[in-house]
Motif scaffolding. Structure first.
Motif, mmCIF file in Angstrom:
data_model
loop_
_atom_site.group_PDB
_atom_site.id
_atom_site.type_symbol
_atom_site.label_atom_id
_atom_site.label_comp_id
_atom_site.label_asym_id
_atom_site.label_seq_id
_atom_site.Cartn_x
_atom_site.Cartn_y
_atom_site.Cartn_z
ATOM 1 N N ARG A 9 28.228 -30.840 61.092
ATOM 2 C CA ARG A 9 28.577 -31.685 59.985
ATOM 3 C C ARG A 9 27.567 -32.812 59.878
ATOM 4 N NH1 ARG A 9 33.995 -34.072 60.665
ATOM 5 N NH2 ARG A 9 33.572 -33.963 62.875
ATOM 6 N N VAL A 10 26.775 -32.800 58.864
ATOM 7 C CA VAL A 10 25.816 -33.870 58.654
ATOM 8 C C VAL A 10 26.530 -34.942 57.846
ATOM 9 C CG1 VAL A 10 23.591 -34.523 57.723
ATOM 10 C CG2 VAL A 10 23.923 -32.251 58.712
ATOM 11 N N LEU A 11 26.887 -36.024 58.503
ATOM 12 C CA LEU A 11 27.734 -37.039 57.891
ATOM 13 C C LEU A 11 26.947 -38.178 57.276
ATOM 14 C CD1 LEU A 11 30.570 -37.211 60.518
ATOM 15 C CD2 LEU A 11 30.435 -35.861 58.438
ATOM 16 N N ASP A 102 25.251 -43.582 65.782
ATOM 17 C CA ASP A 102 24.415 -44.782 65.665
ATOM 18 C C ASP A 102 24.747 -45.718 66.829
ATOM 19 O OD1 ASP A 102 23.259 -47.230 64.983
ATOM 20 O OD2 ASP A 102 23.562 -46.897 62.831
ATOM 21 N N ALA A 103 23.756 -46.033 67.653
ATOM 22 C CA ALA A 103 23.986 -46.882 68.828
ATOM 23 C C ALA A 103 24.287 -48.324 68.455
ATOM 24 C CB ALA A 103 22.769 -46.833 69.747
ATOM 25 N N ARG A 104 24.033 -48.714 67.210
ATOM 26 C CA ARG A 104 24.312 -50.084 66.779
ATOM 27 C C ARG A 104 25.732 -50.255 66.257
ATOM 28 N NH1 ARG A 104 18.958 -49.053 65.779
ATOM 29 N NH2 ARG A 104 17.486 -50.712 66.319
ATOM 30 N N THR A 108 29.263 -41.951 63.216
ATOM 31 C CA THR A 108 28.791 -40.584 63.435
ATOM 32 C C THR A 108 27.625 -40.252 62.502
ATOM 33 O OG1 THR A 108 31.003 -39.866 64.064
ATOM 34 C CG2 THR A 108 29.445 -38.155 63.423
ATOM 35 N N ILE A 109 26.595 -39.615 63.079
ATOM 36 C CA ILE A 109 25.460 -39.113 62.284
ATOM 37 C C ILE A 109 25.608 -37.603 62.092
ATOM 38 C CG2 ILE A 109 22.954 -38.821 62.246
ATOM 39 C CD1 ILE A 109 22.830 -41.486 63.845
ATOM 40 N N TRP A 110 25.798 -36.878 63.178
ATOM 41 C CA TRP A 110 26.158 -35.468 63.067
ATOM 42 C C TRP A 110 26.979 -35.045 64.276
ATOM 43 C CZ3 TRP A 110 24.362 -32.673 67.125
ATOM 44 C CH2 TRP A 110 23.112 -32.981 67.669
ATOM 45 N N HIS A 111 27.693 -33.953 64.119
ATOM 46 C CA HIS A 111 28.546 -33.402 65.171
ATOM 47 C C HIS A 111 28.382 -31.892 65.187
ATOM 48 C CE1 HIS A 111 32.900 -32.241 66.473
ATOM 49 N NE2 HIS A 111 32.055 -32.144 67.491
#
Length: 527
Positions: A9-11, A102-104, A108-111
């Motif tokens: 999933r590209v979120l 995203d570490a900041r 979620t970016i992708w799963h």
């Protein structure tokens, strides 16, 4: 072998592009010397020390740490993975799942998820990265490469047969042009191995085996490798611990030391050639894998500069070894141990035959779970302390002829155990301080140049201790099962301490930081 059906999933493609705008080049040089805004491998760097040079959070301000953000996986299994951090993106895993966040902010970016399989899903310890590819071991012992930006599967190869009882949990070790992997499995009589794969294709480059082929008369099987090894770039040697022999509790069908099970092995990463071996548990009959992290440091030892390897082993002994040649420098117990008759001239414990499992039972210390286990330790070079999550314990072991010569071949029952953080002086093996944890804990250990030790207890409390004394300086209750090891990094000029409990990841920082302002934190830390 491409049996996987990927589901990615590209979120937030926009976020990917933005975070990748100033891309870090994950090459051999970066893996040797990670910058402070990264954690590019399982141990952070190659040494296995898990000691961060960061000092912004220190003994005088750690009590002010507050929650920046949390991330909920939505899964039922606890997180056991060590996240890696590159380009401001955290990558971490559960069995059959990989997340990029995203570490900041924790967004979620992708799963990536895969359909269920029948392999043993005991846990997953993380991915590795080289250039733009992530490397992942599935529960059913496939090695996979994925596009780090999208989670798309690039190649997928089988490294062990899960139908025969093998599974995988480890984060691969990346050295130069090698992706180095192993597999678990001691419920069956199997041959342990370490294998190097081509990072672009997954093709096998070399394969080292720990034992003779299955079925060799009078010889052991086993020696599986399931924790990530360490590497010395100067010596160009890598170090791995191998698992127990099989049958596990019945030693009679496999006389002798059972090399190279329960061993620390030094291998050439280009060829897999064995350079030396040291065996913490010769002829093991108690399931005491020697896969615990072989920690590397350059230290003063009795007035000489030495390149040492340190391991707190599951069998209850702490070892310091000259990693240039495998010679022993220190062998000392770090808790109750009653199974050996002493130590031989090589520094290896001498197993007592009277302590082997028997029909009428044997009371043994430590228990089958060991005085320590998968929990990563940490070495603080300033204090000279090797800090490990230990578990003093006792079990009763049984084995009788009817148990046969296959797989477990006996039974064991834990009698008593507890959890304690121990700070071991590497020069002597003596314990300088200990910090009671209540029950046996699952968290590993992180130390920092700020004088702090981070870990967790069995009741779900995150802990920040003074490394010099073991005194508690900060804690936060989560109520979850802590089964991973903290990491730390610095982004936008602010240090973050990342921990997980249950299925939730927690990012901590000092108040007023950009991370705290951007995050999705739900509550202030309990202190």
């Amino acid at each position: 072998m491409k049996h996987w059906f990927k589901s990615v999933r590209v979120l937030s493609l926009v976020a990917v592009c933005a975070l990748g705008a100033s891309a870090q080049s994950v090459d051999f040089n970066m893996l040797k010397n990670p910058p402070k805004d990264s954690w590019p491998g399982f141990h952070g760097d190659y040494s296995g020390r898990r000691h961060s040079p960061l000092t912004q959070i220190h003994t005088s301000n750690v009590q002010n740490m507050t929650l920046a953000w949390t991330f909920q996986t939505g899964q039922t299994q606890p997180l056991k993975a060590t996240p890696i951090l590159v380009d401001g993106i955290l990558y971490f895993t559960l069995p059959d799942n990989i997340w990029a966040i995203d570490a900041r902010t924790g967004h979620t970016i992708w799963h990536f998820s895969a359909p269920p399989n029948k392999a043993f899903h005991i846990g997953q310890r993380g991915v590795s990265i080289l250039k733009d590819k992530l490397y992942y071991m599935s529960s059913d012992a496939h090695a996979m490469a994925l596009d780090a930006k999208t989670g798309k599967v690039l190649w997928d190869v089988v490294v062990a047969d899960s139908n025969k009882g093998q599974w995988s949990t480890m984060s691969p070790l990346i050295i130069g042009n090698h992706v180095i992997v192993g597999a678990s499995g001691d419920f069956d009589n199997l041959q342990g191995f370490i294998r190097s794969l081509d990072p672009d294709t997954g093709a096998t480059q070399w394969n080292w085996v720990a034992t003779d082929p299955v079925g060799t008369k009078g010889k052991t099987t086993g020696g599986n490798v399931w924790m990530t090894g360490t590497y010395d770039p100067d010596l160009h040697l890598m170090y791995w611990g191998t698992g127990n022999p099989t049958p596990v509790l019945n030693g009679k069908p496999r006389p002798g030391d059972n090399l190279y099970t329960c061993s620390i092995v030094a291998l050439d990463p280009d060829t897999g050639t064995l350079k030396w071996a040291f065996q913490p548990s010769p002829h093991d009959t108690h399931d005491w894998d020697a896969v615990e992290i072989p920690v590397l440091a350059d230290v003063d030892f009795k007035g000489q500069k030495r390149k040492v390897l340190m391991q707190a082993s599951r069998n209850g002994y702490f070892f310091v070894i000259d990693r240039t040649n495998g010679k022993s420098l220190v062998t000392a117990p770090f808790g109750p141990v009653n199974w050996s008759k002493g130590v031989d001239e090589r520094g290896e414990p001498i197993p007592d035959p009277e302590k082997e499992p028997a029909p009428d039972g044997r009371l043994i210390a430590p228990d089958e779970g060991g005085l320590t286990n998968f929990r990563s330790p940490s070495f603080d070079p300033k204090t000279g302390l090797f800090i490990v999550s230990a578990s003093p314990s006792y079990s009763v072991y049984f084995s009788k002829p009817a148990d046969g010569a296959y797989g477990w071949a006996g039974a064991d029952y834990s009698v008593w155990s507890k959890g304690v953080l121990e700070a071991i002086d590497y020069r002597t093996g003596k314990i300088r301080w200990s910090h009671e944890l209540g029950r046996r804990a699952g968290s590993g250990v992180l130390t920092t140049e700020g004088g702090l030790t981070f870990s967790g207890d069995a009741d779900g409390n995150f802990l920040g201790l003074d490394t010099a004394t073991g005194k508690t300086l900060w804690h936060a209750g989560t109520g979850g099962n802590i089964s991973s090891t903290p990491i730390t990094y610095e982004l936008d000029g602010k240090q973050v301490v990342l921990m997980s409990s249950g299925s939730v990841m927690y990012a901590w920082t000092l108040p007023g930081s950009p991370a705290a302002a951007k995050g999705t934190g739900t509550k202030k830390a309990a202190k």
